[in-house]
Each structure stands twice: as structure tokens, then as C-alpha cells.
Design an enzyme around this catalytic site. Sequence first.
Site: not given
Length: 278
Positions: A155, A159
Site C-alpha cells: 500500500y 502511495k
Amino acid sequence: MAPISDRVVVITGASAGIGRALALALSPKKPKLVLAARDVPRLEEAADRCRGLGAETLVVPADATRVDDCRLLVEQAVARFGHLDVLVNNAGQAMWSRFDELADLTVIEDIMRLNYLGAVYCTHYALPHLKKSRGLVVAMSSIAGLIGVPRLSGYVASKHALIGFFESLRIELRDTGVGVTIVAPDFMQSEILARARGAEGQPLGVSPLDQTRLPTAEKCAKRIVRAIERRERLVLPSHRAAWARWGRLLTPGIVDRVAAAAVGFRLESLLGIFGRGR
């Protein structure tokens, strides 16, 4: 400050979490909202609420990992409303596993495809229309896009990729009138962690963090509305996000420990003495 009234705003991942909260927060300003997600019943429910608050809405079932879905999303928005003013790239998914315990590497691939490539695809098809309107692209990154966070490596990577891509795009677009706003929220009260993928690739089902101690998605959405109106460059909705941005440069070891504590991960074996970092 750009008024939102009558602006055409596309929001991906609009059926839940920050995307849904943002649609509701924008609605009293009477925009034209194009709401996209895979969960059609929840998307329709969100659209009904937005209409009740004053927005004109269009629901477009779409999977941001599919290039054709992203193209059709933009085409349907323009076909319905004639132009496009704001694209909010919000669709996303998380993981919750140490990387060395991850049994299913498709978790990393799927997260990168949705969180990063989904935003790239939608932006690609939206740009010709945003150039005509001198509009705005909003990238929903995370505090995790500025620092490292254990158990969220895939994740976090997606990002970080979002921030690098949209910082570069901003420079490329500086003479076109198209603005780029990057939003980096902290952990929020939402379903993203409950739906996060575990070590075997399965959704967790429940959030591993105490949701009652986290800021609400509604609070974050209000801050994003203001950022859209002001065409801000970078939005750090919480004090912790702002501290992490600068602390990572000045006291990286401390930031590592705070990030570890936030997810219940012990770093003593990795960092040794408190405050040591690279």
C-alpha cells in the site's frame, strides 16, 4: 478560490469511505457529480443522498483497474454534462501483512494496479477535457506516501508512486492551466482496513485498528473540499501527517517508531537505540 457550483466532478471509489464522504460534503454546493465504483447498490445509495443535498449526479459502475472502464467513465461524464472540471482519483485498497509473511504476491500487484495505475488510467483520459476547462486533478495519496509504515508495504509503495507521478505531472502541466492537488490523509474511520488483504490474499473482514480513535472521513472530506476550492498543492489533513512529513527529514528514527506504534508493530530489533535511523 474556484466555486464548486455547477462544476463537473468525477470521484472514483465513491461508494464508501473518503470518496463517499467527499461526495456528500460537495453536494450542498450544487456540483454535478459523477460517482464511480464497483459496488453499484452502495453507489446508488450515495448518489440518492447527494441528490437530496443539492447535487446533480450520474452513477457509473467502473473498475479503476480496467483501462476501458476508466475511458468509459470519462466519456460518460462528458457525454452527460458536456465538460469535466475536477477528477478525484480516490479508489484504493490496503494490505495488512509483514512482507516476509506474505504468501500471495498478487496482493502487491493488485494494490499497485488499483491505487496507482487506476489513477494513471483515469487521469490519462481526463486530461484533454481538463485542459479545456483549466481544471484540477486530485490524487488521494496517504501519510503512508510520505513515510514507511510496517504491515502496509505494498500500500505504501502505491502511495509513494502516486506522489511521484503527480508531482511530475504538475510540472508537465504548469503551462496548461490544469492544477494538481495531492491529499495525504492519516488513518481514517473507513472500511479500507477491514477490506485490506492479508498474508494469504484474503480480506481481513475487521479493522486491525480501533476505529473509534481515528479521525472521521467526514472531517477529512471537509478539508478536501476547501483544498479543491483553493487548488492547493499538498493537503495534510491531520497534525500527525504534517509532523510526519517534516519529521521524516529531521528525525527519521523517531518517525519510524511512531509509525510502528500506530500499527502495533515493534521495531526494537530493527532500530536498536531509540531515535537511531538513516
